[in-house]
Design an enzyme around this catalytic site. Sequence first.
Site, PDB file in Angstrom:
ATOM      1  N   ASN A  10     -28.165  44.251  38.207  1.00 15.23           N
ATOM      2  CA  ASN A  10     -27.506  44.792  37.023  1.00 15.23           C
ATOM      3  C   ASN A  10     -28.115  44.186  35.754  1.00 15.23           C
ATOM      4  OD1 ASN A  10     -25.643  45.196  34.858  1.00 15.23           O
ATOM      5  ND2 ASN A  10     -24.036  45.637  36.352  1.00 15.23           N
ATOM      6  N   LYS A  11     -28.884  44.996  35.010  1.00 17.50           N
ATOM      7  CA  LYS A  11     -29.579  44.515  33.807  1.00 17.50           C
ATOM      8  C   LYS A  11     -28.602  44.082  32.716  1.00 17.50           C
ATOM      9  CE  LYS A  11     -33.751  47.108  34.664  1.00 17.50           C
ATOM     10  NZ  LYS A  11     -34.506  48.307  34.432  1.00 17.50           N
ATOM     11  N   ASN A  12     -27.448  44.751  32.633  1.00 18.37           N
ATOM     12  CA  ASN A  12     -26.461  44.373  31.607  1.00 18.37           C
ATOM     13  C   ASN A  12     -25.907  42.982  31.881  1.00 18.37           C
ATOM     14  OD1 ASN A  12     -26.663  46.798  30.172  1.00 18.37           O
ATOM     15  ND2 ASN A  12     -25.274  47.805  31.596  1.00 18.37           N
ATOM     16  N   LYS A  13     -25.619  42.689  33.158  1.00 12.52           N
ATOM     17  CA  LYS A  13     -25.145  41.350  33.523  1.00 12.52           C
ATOM     18  C   LYS A  13     -26.212  40.306  33.199  1.00 12.52           C
ATOM     19  CE  LYS A  13     -22.406  42.326  37.680  1.00 12.52           C
ATOM     20  NZ  LYS A  13     -22.273  41.893  39.072  1.00 12.52           N
ATOM     21  N   ASP A  68     -19.610  37.958  43.241  1.00 14.34           N
ATOM     22  CA  ASP A  68     -18.978  39.096  43.895  1.00 14.34           C
ATOM     23  C   ASP A  68     -17.589  39.235  43.292  1.00 14.34           C
ATOM     24  OD1 ASP A  68     -19.051  41.319  45.579  1.00 14.34           O
ATOM     25  OD2 ASP A  68     -18.121  40.266  47.240  1.00 14.34           O
ATOM     26  N   THR A  69     -17.130  40.470  43.206  1.00 12.88           N
ATOM     27  CA  THR A  69     -15.861  40.772  42.548  1.00 12.88           C
ATOM     28  C   THR A  69     -15.047  41.708  43.416  1.00 12.88           C
ATOM     29  OG1 THR A  69     -16.796  40.496  40.340  1.00 12.88           O
ATOM     30  CG2 THR A  69     -14.839  41.879  40.506  1.00 12.88           C
ATOM     31  N   GLY A 149     -16.732  50.743  37.036  1.00 12.98           N
ATOM     32  CA  GLY A 149     -15.885  50.423  38.187  1.00 12.98           C
ATOM     33  C   GLY A 149     -14.449  50.878  37.978  1.00 12.98           C
ATOM     34  N   HIS A 176     -12.054  38.648  34.389  1.00 11.07           N
ATOM     35  CA  HIS A 176     -12.336  37.809  35.544  1.00 11.07           C
ATOM     36  C   HIS A 176     -13.790  37.341  35.547  1.00 11.07           C
ATOM     37  CE1 HIS A 176     -12.822  42.069  36.116  1.00 11.07           C
ATOM     38  NE2 HIS A 176     -13.738  41.854  37.044  1.00 11.07           N
ATOM     39  N   ARG A 177     -14.719  38.273  35.303  1.00 14.63           N
ATOM     40  CA  ARG A 177     -16.138  37.917  35.293  1.00 14.63           C
ATOM     41  C   ARG A 177     -16.442  37.006  34.115  1.00 14.63           C
ATOM     42  NH1 ARG A 177     -18.064  42.484  36.061  1.00 14.63           N
ATOM     43  NH2 ARG A 177     -18.484  42.281  38.262  1.00 14.63           N
TER      44      ARG A 177
END
Length: 191
Positions: A10-13, A68-69, A149, A176-177
């Site tokens: 994930n490039k945004n992350k 992980d979520t 999501g 949460h992240r």
Amino acid sequence: MNKICFVTGNKNKLREVQSLLSNYKIVSLNDLNFLEDIPETENTIQGNAELKARFINNKFSIDCFSDDTGLFIDSLDGNPGVKSARYAGDNCNSDENIDLVLKNLKNISNRNASFRTVICLIKNNNTYLFEGVVNGKITEERVGNDGFGYDPIFIPEGYHKSFSELTIDEKNAISHRGIAVNKLVNFLNGQ
């Protein structure tokens, strides 16, 4: 400058975490020329985060971290939980996952839920875990256009808007992240 791999596609992350980690150069899986999927076969989100980090650490001998979520809904016995990304099937998308959650919650009044992220860091062959949790409720229908999501159906505690209606900054401050990433960043910047 220290290098560390973020085990994500994930490039945004990647961008988000790089902006927070001034002492480190974030290496992506693309930078390692690793384009395979790492199967998430554990039965907990912590297990999947550890599995992915260990896989890359063992393969490339590089310090790394993975996350992980899961979305845990009380009245669905904690589901979708560890299967959040694949709740409606192995090849499903977010819309199908949301449709199934809303269908399974039809006529159920207890809509309490929590989002949970676990980050596993492997640094100098030591393992560290960082967790972020946010409690809230599941809406009766999609609300808002942003996010990804399950964001359109999750309203965090103390708010009247879904994650999809919050700005990126508002969401990152309470998500949460965001909580887990801040714990990771504080740990790494303190090294």
